[in-house]
Scaffold this active site. Structure first.
Site, PDB file in Angstrom:
ATOM      1  N   GLY A  15       0.819  -1.211   0.000  1.00  0.00           N
ATOM      2  CA  GLY A  15       0.000   0.000   0.000  1.00  0.00           C
ATOM      3  C   GLY A  15       0.848   1.255   0.000  1.00  0.00           C
ATOM      4  CG  ASN A  37      -6.013  -8.413   0.628  1.00  0.00           C
ATOM      5  OD1 ASN A  37      -5.575  -7.277   0.471  1.00  0.00           O
ATOM      6  ND2 ASN A  37      -7.257  -8.654   0.985  1.00  0.00           N
ATOM      7  CE1 TYR A 153      -9.937   3.073   7.091  1.00  0.00           C
ATOM      8  CE2 TYR A 153     -10.405   5.356   7.664  1.00  0.00           C
ATOM      9  CZ  TYR A 153      -9.492   4.363   7.384  1.00  0.00           C
ATOM     10  OH  TYR A 153      -8.149   4.634   7.415  1.00  0.00           O
ATOM     11  CB  THR A 183      -0.968  10.720   4.726  1.00  0.00           C
ATOM     12  OG1 THR A 183      -1.033  10.930   6.142  1.00  0.00           O
ATOM     13  CG2 THR A 183       0.486  10.586   4.315  1.00  0.00           C
ATOM     14  NE  ARG A 194      -7.324   8.278   0.250  1.00  0.00           N
ATOM     15  CZ  ARG A 194      -6.625   7.551   1.117  1.00  0.00           C
ATOM     16  NH1 ARG A 194      -6.628   7.852   2.386  1.00  0.00           N
ATOM     17  NH2 ARG A 194      -5.932   6.523   0.692  1.00  0.00           N
TER      18      ARG A 194
HETATM   19  N1  UDP Z   1     -13.291  15.993  -1.938  1.00  0.00           N
HETATM   20  C1  UDP Z   1     -13.547  16.880  -2.981  1.00  0.00           C
HETATM   21  N2  UDP Z   1     -13.292  16.457  -4.251  1.00  0.00           N
HETATM   22  C2  UDP Z   1     -12.805  15.238  -4.542  1.00  0.00           C
HETATM   23  C3  UDP Z   1     -12.539  14.343  -3.476  1.00  0.00           C
HETATM   24  C4  UDP Z   1     -12.791  14.754  -2.184  1.00  0.00           C
HETATM   25  O1  UDP Z   1     -13.986  17.994  -2.760  1.00  0.00           O
HETATM   26  O2  UDP Z   1     -12.608  14.948  -5.733  1.00  0.00           O
HETATM   27  C5  UDP Z   1     -13.519  16.453  -0.555  1.00  0.00           C
HETATM   28  C6  UDP Z   1     -14.245  15.460   0.343  1.00  0.00           C
HETATM   29  O3  UDP Z   1     -15.635  15.661   0.284  1.00  0.00           O
HETATM   30  C7  UDP Z   1     -13.672  15.799   1.711  1.00  0.00           C
HETATM   31  C8  UDP Z   1     -12.247  16.284   1.416  1.00  0.00           C
HETATM   32  O4  UDP Z   1     -12.229  16.609   0.030  1.00  0.00           O
HETATM   33  O5  UDP Z   1     -14.375  16.850   2.310  1.00  0.00           O
HETATM   34  C9  UDP Z   1     -11.204  15.216   1.678  1.00  0.00           C
HETATM   35  O6  UDP Z   1     -11.636  14.029   1.071  1.00  0.00           O
HETATM   36  P1  UDP Z   1     -10.766  12.741   0.944  1.00  0.00           P
HETATM   37  O7  UDP Z   1     -11.616  11.732   0.237  1.00  0.00           O
HETATM   38  O8  UDP Z   1      -9.456  13.062   0.340  1.00  0.00           O
HETATM   39  O9  UDP Z   1     -10.469  12.280   2.423  1.00  0.00           O
HETATM   40  P2  UDP Z   1     -11.310  12.261   3.793  1.00  0.00           P
HETATM   41  O10 UDP Z   1     -10.630  13.259   4.636  1.00  0.00           O
HETATM   42  O11 UDP Z   1     -12.736  12.652   3.527  1.00  0.00           O
HETATM   43  O12 UDP Z   1     -11.198  10.874   4.269  1.00  0.00           O
END
Ligand code: UDP
Length: 321
Positions: A15, A37, A153, A183, A194
């Site tokens: 990962g 895995n 999660y 991160t 993300r």
């Molecule tokens: N987010 C966004 N656009 C994207 C992906 C995520 O605006 O294409 C927002 C999401 O709604 C969250 C923040 O960015 O408020 C961080 O999201 P991420 O999925 O990176 O991680 P999280 O902190 O939510 O686990």
């Protein structure tokens, strides 16, 4: 595998964070058994280690790992990093996420107990949920909806922590918990879902940046090298038995500001497309209190957001997938 006197088992080896951690451990002279895995891990992240005499890769679900597979080694420490962690995975593979963090954690704790090995559990800022206290200290118990779409999660990591605390109380195992905040960096999956990778992918494909909600929600982004420095200390330093410590970067930024920072870096106007939130329980603010990490680990994130994003962008420009 040729063992040095210290062998460390790392789950989530292929990962994003696990592979970086193993690189540092191998450089420091440890022998490493990596378990993955490959549900979200990628072999390419550890390809360069496959010929090392101090690295052994086991392709296995953590839940299915047995003592028989490991008994010829002398495992001194276990770092449990295996878990899909992207919000898009919360819908795609929810059962796997619950399982690896609960049953998987329990299985590894049993193995750690047999070896009397130190145990490091990679928990998450998600245990704080949509926090009512800001910024978040380790003492905060969180605000998590147990039935929400992110709960597979959040709650699985929380139960993972419960198992770890139980094994410390009941079996006096040397356990440590890190709560990892957002991160980013090389070796993430580009389609990870993300925000940093989504924005980078959009830039590379000349598409608009997708902003979920109004973009005013905040996160605090940590470059992976900084995080791994903290993890190494958490794993190797004596005297941290029973500690739970936040790791990340405490510079908080809104998603809109993140988009603007990337605009500055690429030096061009980036179109933004505002979309509905993916998860209703999307935390509105998140920033770690790092006082404990500073005090106990002398931990200080060094890489600022611009430098880290530039490095990450450079990596993805070279990589073709
Ligand atoms: N987010 C966004 N656009 C994207 C992906 C995520 O605006 O294409 C927002 C999401 O709604 C969250 C923040 O960015 O408020 C961080 O999201 P991420 O999925 O990176 O991680 P999280 O902190 O939510 O686990």
């Amino acid at each position: 595998m040729r063992e040095t006197k210290t062998t460390i088992l790392v789950t989530g080896a292929a990962g994003f964070i696990g592979s970086h951690l193993i690189d540092v451990l191998i450089t420091k002279g440890f022998s490493v058994i990596g378990v993955d895995n490959l549900v979200t891990g990628r072999l390419v992240n550890i390809k360069h280690l496959m010929n090392s005499s101090r690295f052994l890769f086991i392709k296995e679900r953590v839940e299915d790992l047995t003592l028989d597979q490991l008994e010829k080694y002398e495992i001194k420490a276990i770092a449990h990093l295996a878990s899909p962690a992207s919000p898009v995975d919360f819908e795609r593979i929810p059962e796997a996420i619950i399982s690896v963090n609960t049953i998987g954690t329990h299985q590894l704790l049993k193995i750690a107990n047999e070896f009397s090995a130190r145990f490091l559990f990679a928990s998450t800022s998600e245990v704080y949920g949509d926090p009512l206290i800001h910024p978040q200290p380790e003492s905060y118990w969180g605000n998590v909806n147990p039935q929400g779409s992110r709960s597979v999660y959040d709650e699985a990591k929380r139960l993972g922590e419960t198992y770890v605390a139980l094994y410390r109380r009941k079996y006096h195992l040397d356990t440590r918990i890190v709560r990892i905040f957002n991160t980013y960096g090389p070796r993430m999956r580009l389609n990870d879902g993300r925000v940093v990778t989504n924005f980078i992918q959009a830039i590379l494909e000349n598409k608009p940046l997708s902003i979920y909600g109004d973009g005013k929600q905040t996160r605090s982004f940590c470059y992976v090298d900084d995080l791994v420095k903290g993890l190494i200390k958490m794993l190797l330093q004596d005297g941290l038995d029973g500690e739970t410590i936040n790791l990340g970067n405490d510079e908080e930024i809104s998603i809109n500001a993140l988009a603007a920072t990337l605009e500055t870096i690429v030096n061009q106007k980036l179109e933004r497309r505002y979309l509905p939130l993916l998860h209703k329980d999307d935390p509105k603010r998140r920033r770690p209190v790092l006082t404990k990490a500073k005090r106990l680990l002398n931990y200080r994130p060094r890489v600022d957001l611009i430098e880290g994003l530039e490095k990450t962008l450079r990596y993805f420009k070279k990589r073709n997938d």
